[in-house]
Design an enzyme around this catalytic site. Sequence first.
Site, PDB file in Angstrom:
ATOM      1  CG  HIS A  58      22.080  53.196  57.444  1.00 33.11           C
ATOM      2  ND1 HIS A  58      20.907  52.494  57.621  1.00 33.11           N
ATOM      3  CD2 HIS A  58      22.168  53.445  56.120  1.00 33.11           C
ATOM      4  CE1 HIS A  58      20.322  52.302  56.448  1.00 33.11           C
ATOM      5  NE2 HIS A  58      21.063  52.892  55.523  1.00 33.11           N
ATOM      6  NE  ARG A  60      25.158  50.369  60.264  1.00 34.76           N
ATOM      7  CZ  ARG A  60      24.526  50.078  59.148  1.00 34.76           C
ATOM      8  NH1 ARG A  60      23.201  49.974  59.150  1.00 34.76           N
ATOM      9  NH2 ARG A  60      25.185  49.866  58.024  1.00 34.76           N
ATOM     10  CG  ASN A  90      18.574  49.672  58.567  1.00 34.76           C
ATOM     11  OD1 ASN A  90      18.820  50.801  58.981  1.00 34.76           O
ATOM     12  ND2 ASN A  90      19.277  49.097  57.605  1.00 34.76           N
ATOM     13  CG  ASP A 150      17.406  52.263  53.242  1.00 35.05           C
ATOM     14  OD1 ASP A 150      17.344  52.192  52.004  1.00 35.05           O
ATOM     15  OD2 ASP A 150      18.469  52.263  53.872  1.00 35.05           O
ATOM     16  CG  HIS A 230      19.563  53.786  47.846  1.00 36.35           C
ATOM     17  ND1 HIS A 230      18.617  53.007  47.229  1.00 36.35           N
ATOM     18  CD2 HIS A 230      19.632  53.329  49.132  1.00 36.35           C
ATOM     19  CE1 HIS A 230      18.144  52.123  48.062  1.00 36.35           C
ATOM     20  NE2 HIS A 230      18.736  52.297  49.232  1.00 36.35           N
ATOM     21  CG  ASP A 303      22.678  54.129  51.724  1.00 32.89           C
ATOM     22  OD1 ASP A 303      22.379  53.866  52.906  1.00 32.89           O
ATOM     23  OD2 ASP A 303      22.607  53.294  50.799  1.00 32.89           O
ATOM     24  CG  HIS A 307      28.818  47.524  57.208  1.00 36.44           C
ATOM     25  ND1 HIS A 307      27.692  47.039  57.837  1.00 36.44           N
ATOM     26  CD2 HIS A 307      28.406  47.956  55.987  1.00 36.44           C
ATOM     27  CE1 HIS A 307      26.649  47.163  57.028  1.00 36.44           C
ATOM     28  NE2 HIS A 307      27.058  47.726  55.912  1.00 36.44           N
ATOM     29  N   GLY A 322      27.506  48.423  51.927  1.00 34.27           N
ATOM     30  CA  GLY A 322      27.424  49.752  52.522  1.00 34.27           C
ATOM     31  C   GLY A 322      28.769  50.445  52.605  1.00 34.27           C
TER      32      GLY A 322
END
Length: 428
Positions: A58, A60, A90, A150, A230, A303, A307, A322
């Site tokens: 990810h 972002r 995402n 995901d 995952h 994964d 954050h 996460g």
Amino acid sequence: MSTLIKGARPYGEGDPVDVLIEDGVITALGVVEAPEDAEVVEAGGQVLLPGFVDLHTHLREPGREDTETIDSGSAAAALGGYTAVFAMANTDPVADNAVIVEHVWRRGQEVGLVDVHPVGAVTVGLKGEKLAELGTMANSQARVKVFSDDGLCVADPLLMRRALEYSTALDVVIAQHAEEPRLTVGAQAHEGERAARLGYTGWPAAAEESIVARDCLLALHANARLHVCHVSTSGTADVLAWAKERGTKVSAEVTPHHLLLTDERLATYDPVNKVNPPLRTESDAEKLRTALAEGVIDCVATDHAPHAVQDKDTEWTAARPGMLGLQTALSIVAETMVRTGLLDWRGVAHVMSERPAEIGNLADHGRPIAVGEPANLTLVDPDAEWTVRGAELASIAANTPYEGMRLPGVVTATLLRGRLTARDGKVC
């Protein structure tokens, strides 16, 4: 441009050799005199592996650049030994069309530390109601090879079936976040004794296993390629073994944190341990390690989920799930798989480079260390140890569950097509 790696041990086997790289390709192995203009990397007998490939990252961007960007995420990947990553869909806006996936792809090209391959969404807006423009994204400049919602499950079986059927014509992979949403309403932790004692609503193993079983059957009948994200339960490993015996074109990944960490960590109520799917039991982790060693689970994927502080440093139920993973993945695999004798370094190359490159259909990654092959490489000091400090990692975020841990295995150099992208803990 030429680079000479002196005294490396490919796959940790045999005597050290020199590896000459010219114009991004390995041109000699053995005792090699360095060309005058060559950049020399003294390996000192360290392990040389194909550059790692992460099927599940990810980054972002676009939308949450306060937690990670393609610049910072690429730096973390290069420092972790990766030469290619797949950036999940995402984002905000969602990567469900050619414009967004091409933006992510171009930004990866501009940064140039790793090959960034955008993952396209399966459904519009990740809403699970209508298929996204799979063909348009697959045929865009980004050449999307993997599609996934995901973070959310494609729960509608008819929609998932159609996605799998369309994927066969496009020669792409559908990657599923396996979670039956009706079984996980309000779920906060692995369903079991510990969650009950701590007062958390349970996330049952059957929520994952039932979707994996369903999708394996759908993929079998569609003759399509399915990838399970995952994997976290021993029951899912059993379903995968059953499906593969039947000839299903299914692959699966396990995260480093599901190999090492368990729901015992929940006792601290620290949201850094909150992840989706949740940390499971020690017996689950043990089964996952065995399944990875035996090939039932195909590969390791991080994964990597950065954050912001306000999304993690809060009460458990409000915290986002996460964990960071790119810079610690190799060390966790070394701890759980190499030190335990479940994998040797050639096995590490298989699950962290070769197999994920095959699943993601990357022709130039995960290749053998041999003359004529692309020089996407990672140099690892297997005897070194390091202490994890979230604030010192390259990611903008610092939400690592390994804070303060002493871990084995240090990536000392990463090369993308023969060009050093990371060396001695610094981005080149």
